[in-house]
Design an enzyme around this catalytic site. Sequence first.
Site, PDB file in Angstrom:
ATOM      1  N   LYS B  43       1.035  -1.512  -0.141  1.00 49.64           N
ATOM      2  CA  LYS B  43      -0.081  -0.327  -0.381  1.00 49.64           C
ATOM      3  C   LYS B  43       1.038   1.102  -0.455  1.00 49.64           C
ATOM      4  CE  LYS B  43      -3.652   2.669   0.729  1.00 49.64           C
ATOM      5  NZ  LYS B  43      -4.524   2.580  -0.341  1.00 49.64           N
ATOM      6  N   CYS B 128      -1.868   8.221  -8.077  1.00 51.93           N
ATOM      7  CA  CYS B 128      -2.898   8.361  -7.804  1.00 51.93           C
ATOM      8  C   CYS B 128      -4.635   9.681  -8.263  1.00 51.93           C
ATOM      9  CB  CYS B 128      -2.687   8.341  -5.931  1.00 51.93           C
ATOM     10  SG  CYS B 128      -4.784   7.711  -4.723  1.00 51.93           S
ATOM     11  N   LYS B 162       4.719   4.187 -11.293  1.00 50.74           N
ATOM     12  CA  LYS B 162       4.058   3.755 -11.763  1.00 50.74           C
ATOM     13  C   LYS B 162       2.907   5.362 -12.132  1.00 50.74           C
ATOM     14  CE  LYS B 162      -0.304   1.538 -10.033  1.00 50.74           C
ATOM     15  NZ  LYS B 162      -0.922   1.188  -9.322  1.00 50.74           N
TER      16      LYS B 162
END
Lengths: 262, 303
Positions: B43, B128, B162
Amino acid sequence: MKQIKTKIISNRLIGPMCYHMVLEAPSVARAIKPGQFIHVRCSDSFEPLLRRPFSLHRKNGGRIEILYKVVGSGTEILSRRQSGEAVDVLGPLGNGFAPKLSTLNSQLSTILVAGGMGVAPLVALAQELSKKKTQKLRVLIGACSKSRILCEEEFRALGAEVSISTEDGSKGAKGLITDRLNFLLSTLNSQLSTIYACGPNAMLKALSRIANAKRIPCQVSLEERMACGVGACLGCPVKVKAGEYKMVCKDGPVFDAEEIAW
Amino acid sequence: MVEVKIGRLRLANPVMAASGTFGYGEEYNRLFDINSLGAIVTKTITLKPRIGNPPPRIVETPSGMLNSIGLENKGLDDFLKTRAQPLKRLKTKVIVSIAGETAQELKILTGRVSSSGAADAIELNLSCPNVKGPGMAARDVEAARKIVKAVRKAVKLTLIAKLSPNVTDIAEIAKAVEDAGADAVSLINTFPAMAVDINTQRPILGNATGGLSGPAIKPIALKMVWDAYNAVKIPIIGIGGIMSAQDAIEFILCGASAVQVGTANFINPKASLEIIEGIEKYLKKKNLKDVNELIGRLRIWPR
């Protein structure tokens, strides 16, 4: 926690859109406690995608029972599953009720408060409490109308004193279940009571206020949309008074009512 | 042979658990031995604790789901105190996902995470969709380049960037982070998306919007992996709706050296194990000795 293929023993309609399912699941049945839940894959395909959580309704040897209402695509598919079919189950999950059974005081009373489908986990708790036979078990069941009152006979068979209320007065006392609770508490020594509850959030919130005012220990079983069910995705938060979030799946679904920031 | 290399990281197989779907491995390790996985990506952690977004955080959508967790995590100090030791004891590779609002924050994070010894690699979460700040870098070529460059200087470990799918040209971003020194790129993160309740006339998610994941996004993810594969030399980690070995092989054929399994963990926690097994079977069936022979093997139709 286990992920197993269980066999459907039965799956029958017991009320408007309400079903009762029995699953053969010895390894889960051995470990699961009242208030804990199983995470069920309703279909073998990815439609619907996610599992659905159901609390333990009853335990019977190697069998576990769940009670559910058809509210969406997952439960709709589940309602059409036939006995003999296999269902993928993850469980037991979460923390269950922590009943206080230590005292043998006959003055003690345990009050179960079930709103609508909230009867589901409380039957399992009544089942466990009835084995001990140490204290008076009182059950309040409330719903909008008569047809939505479930499990009355199950509770009675477990030796509980059952009191019914409906909002439209079609069965039992007319009014809210919290009014029944207030009435019941006025007849009891509330210092010696404990409340366990499950139902809609508005009911739990009102009930929590009553319990808090009278300083009665109160445990509530909460519901929230879930993805993983095991505490990995942080998708099912409930705000607690400490100002942070706890996860309904892993820290609950049973919480002390006073812990929740209603 | 299913061993693959991502930077200096050797993975026993190309299947990892995706960030945010697997916690820090603890929960699923009770269900099966997570050391069978190629790697786990933790996470995302941030420098300071983050409380996360208000509920509901999850909603199911056709062939997918939206999440709006908001990077809830207890922050770097708690990670070092409570998570680092258990992670060190794992035999599988541990990729620690980090996010930050500034290059300075990310440098502190990478520095302290790498000196803890808990990480075999760092995944920089530039993408995100559910928070302001940390979610922006992967949408802008120059911002992405600058951040990766700064973090690269601060860390010797394998560095994975990412990427967000919410861009005009993913190849351009992949190229920029490659130039800035990333050892690999992982793509894609979730798509910004919404779900609406017409009875209450409110968005279903407490945060109004969330990130779409699951089978619904797989075809788009495949195309983005293919685009990136044709633009960069560094390894690509394919992510997006991978539920089965077939899905994973599709990504590998499109150029992924490894894959991350995310949403599938919620439906079938052992999906990754089945995917590893399925890849091995496929190699045997196709008479291939090494999964590396499959990477980017997609045979384009002749014109």
